[in-house]
Structure formats: structure tokens, C-alpha cells
Write an enzyme that holds these catalytic residues in place. Sequence first.
Site, PDB file in Angstrom:
ATOM      1  N   LYS A 115     -10.899   0.435  -1.808  1.00 12.89           N
ATOM      2  CA  LYS A 115     -11.594  -0.833  -2.086  1.00 12.89           C
ATOM      3  C   LYS A 115     -12.981  -0.751  -1.471  1.00 12.89           C
ATOM      4  O   LYS A 115     -13.188  -0.089  -0.453  1.00 12.89           O
ATOM      5  CB  LYS A 115     -10.843  -2.018  -1.458  1.00 12.89           C
ATOM      6  CG  LYS A 115     -11.114  -3.333  -2.159  1.00 12.89           C
ATOM      7  CD  LYS A 115     -10.307  -3.378  -3.434  1.00 12.89           C
ATOM      8  CE  LYS A 115     -10.207  -4.746  -4.041  1.00 12.89           C
ATOM      9  NZ  LYS A 115      -9.095  -4.769  -5.007  1.00 12.89           N
TER      10      LYS A 115
HETATM   11  N1  GLU Z   1      -9.991  -5.065  -8.505  1.00 14.62           N
HETATM   12  C1  GLU Z   1      -8.842  -4.908  -9.332  1.00 14.62           C
HETATM   13  C2  GLU Z   1      -7.584  -4.899  -8.493  1.00 14.62           C
HETATM   14  O1  GLU Z   1      -7.556  -5.411  -7.411  1.00 14.62           O
HETATM   15  C3  GLU Z   1      -8.957  -3.724 -10.268  1.00 14.62           C
HETATM   16  C4  GLU Z   1      -9.082  -2.384  -9.610  1.00 14.62           C
HETATM   17  C5  GLU Z   1      -9.353  -1.249 -10.584  1.00 14.62           C
HETATM   18  O2  GLU Z   1      -9.346  -1.455 -11.776  1.00 14.62           O
HETATM   19  O3  GLU Z   1      -9.585  -0.151 -10.085  1.00 14.62           O
HETATM   20  O4  GLU Z   1      -6.551  -4.453  -8.908  1.00 14.62           O
END
Ligand code: GLU
Length: 425
Positions: A115
Site C-alpha cells: 500500500k
Molecule cells: N485499493 C484497492 C484495495 O484496497 C485496490 C488495490 C489494487 O487494485 O491493487 O483493494
Amino acid sequence: MTTLAAPTPTHLKEDPWEMARSQLRRVAELIELDDAMLNVLSECKKAVVVSIPTRMDGGGVEVFEGFRVNHNVARGPSKGGIRYHPGVTLEETKALAMWMTWKCALMGLPFGGAKGAVVCDPKSMSLGELERMTRRYTTEIINQIGPEMDIPAPDVGTSPREMAWIFDTYSMNKGYSVLGVVTGKPLQVGGSLGRVEATARGAAFVMREALRKLDQPVRGRRIAIQGFGNVGRNLAKILAGDGALIAALSDSAGGVLNAAGIDVDSAIAHKAEHGVLSGLPGTEPVTNDELVLVDCDVLAPCALEHSLTAENADRVKAAIVVEGANGPVTPAADMILEDRGVLVLPDVLANAGGVVVSYFEWVQGLQEYFWKESEVNAKLNDIVTGAFAETWRLHEERSVSLREAAYALAVGRVAEATTTRGLYP
Ligand code: GLU
């Protein structure tokens, strides 16, 4: 140069990193994970903190703080969104990275978890400021990301627009277009059909499966949705299209309620015109705190962490909670809801549709061959409903919550990959 003032008050009611680790410890006991493995999985592989000096429209320079955290890469390159929020912290980003590891493993994707975040208030920044900040952030983490290493995507406060800037900045530095470096891109530059709605669509699939277990159709169910970003808004649209009754909606400024049903298209138009849902004709105002307690069959918290805590979980009226957001239910609230027989569809299952279609986008980008939307949606349905069935089976077999079942499957897979690869050197 000026440095940004202290961040605005936080939505976090407890330490999210401690919350993520305590969820892991609970499941470690359940699957009898050995201590060494628990220690490995309890830490993040890498956490990078960067400063992002950005030229503001007034001529001055502000320095934003940014993070990129990789939790685990045992099953493949790490994957996870980038969050722009004034209250975001490194600890929160670490928790979100860990949840991505479990989410990808539960879905059977060849990815680990990551993240990123920038402490900023995107709503108060101009397009130019956002672009300059995003390009500088990308440059600061350029050695951390890449199609075989770590692949960002949108999260709270970011959208395909930011992904296009990240894709362009990375590609300009490499000297050629690298489609696989980021997902959630606009369709014109290698995005996937169905990606924007994917998180909500996945949540709707999981909700449909859960209702089926209770012998209830989606049609006619009363739904309350907290959050009107990409997930909440699209979930409202999809469920209204399936014949559900949208009883309450909210954005960060507050909510609206109509027990007889809110017209979602009017809500979207009102939000576009006024910037907020409040004041939508034919609705009564509710606060975000009240919204999670309204009378409904399904509650979908699709905003930020910690909407349901020990303070309010005993008053939730919904029979099913669908975690469209990451971490909206604290472990204490989880226990209260479980005792009360409320079915919680955990984030790693309920909001995984986004990363599943991110995976499809990555594959399409690497192959330079793009699929029809119907193919994307059918494959999404396959993966998400398959994961739901596996989770449900374990939930029944072991008499554990869906969260524990989902974690048990996911953590078990990551542990297996780690053991199979062996410890380097
Ligand atoms: N931010 C989204 C999540 O928390 C998508 C992450 C992604 O597609 O890599 O799952």
C-alpha cells in the site's frame, strides 16, 4: 519552503497496525501457525518514507510526506493502492498493506500485498498541484515499483487520473511505455474495461451469495451504504439495478435517508451539482454515525476504517455487514456482531473485486491484448464467488466467523508459499 501544518483529526479510533496484527495472531492459533512464521508475517518486508516537495499554485513549495509499504511478496509482486488522505499514517499504510497480502492470497492471485499513501488533502488541491505532487511521489518511489516488483492502483482519494500520471512518469523515466507498472489506469492508456466498477461489483456478488445462504433475494432488500466514493456510489447503482431498495447513503459530509428508497441517479446528479449528498430532495438528513445504525437488511461501510466499534456494534440493525472499505469493523466490534448473529462479509473477501480486475488489467497490459467487458465481469464473478464458497465452507466446518475463515485460507496460502520457497540465504 514551508512544511504542511499538522494533519487534520484522524478517523482512526485505534491503532490499525495493531488491529491487523491482532487479527493475524487470532488466526495463527486457529491454523496452528508456528511462531517463526507468525513473526515473519507480522512484519512488513519494506516500508519507504519519502518527502515530496511540490510547487503550489501560489508559487510556494509544500513538502508532503509519502509512504510505500510492501508487506509480503512470497506469492508474487506486491499489489495495492495509493491513498491520498490528510489523516493517513505509516501505521495505517502498513495495516492496509498486510490486508492486501491476505486479499490477494484469498483470491488466488499471484501477488503479495502493498500500500502507498501521501498525507495530503486532495480535495483542497488544484489539478496542477495534484499532478506535480503525484509525479514527484512516483519519482521518489520509482525504484520500489515496477510490473515485476510492486504494482500500485487507486485507493481512497486517488482515481484513474492519478494512475495515468504514475504510468506516464514511470514510462518517461524508462524511455518506453510500461503498462504493467500500475493498474486502474484510464481506458485510453491501457486500463481494463470493468475496473472502475470492479470493487463494487465484487461486493455485490459476495452479498448476493451471502443472501442466497439465508434464502433471500437481493430484490427488495433494504441497503444502507456509508461512503459515496468509487465503491459506495457504484455499489448503490449496481444494487438498485438488481432491485434492492437503497434506504440510506452518505459521503464524508453526512448522509441522507429515505425508508421508501432513494433514487440513486438523482443522488449522483445531486452530488455532482452540489458536491455533497446532503439536501437531496425527498430525503431526511442523517449523520455518518447514525447511518450505520439505521433500519436495514444490509449495511455496507464503504468509507474508511473503524465505522463499527465496541461503542456502536451492539446497535447495528442490519443482518449482514458488507465491508466495502478496508478495516471498517474493529476486532471488538467483530466479536459483538458475531455474538449477535450479524454476518460480517470481511473486506478481504467483500472488496477484493478491485484487485481481481487489477490483476486482469496487469495481465492484459503484459500481453497487450485486451478483453471484452463481459469477459472481465464473468471472470471476476468466477473468482469472487469461488472464494466466497471456499470461505463459507471453512466457516461452517470450523464454526468460525467468515473473517477468521477468510484469513485462515489466505494466511495458510502465504505461509505455504514461504515454506515452499525456503528462507534466503
Ligand atoms: N485499493 C484497492 C484495495 O484496497 C485496490 C488495490 C489494487 O487494485 O491493487 O483493494
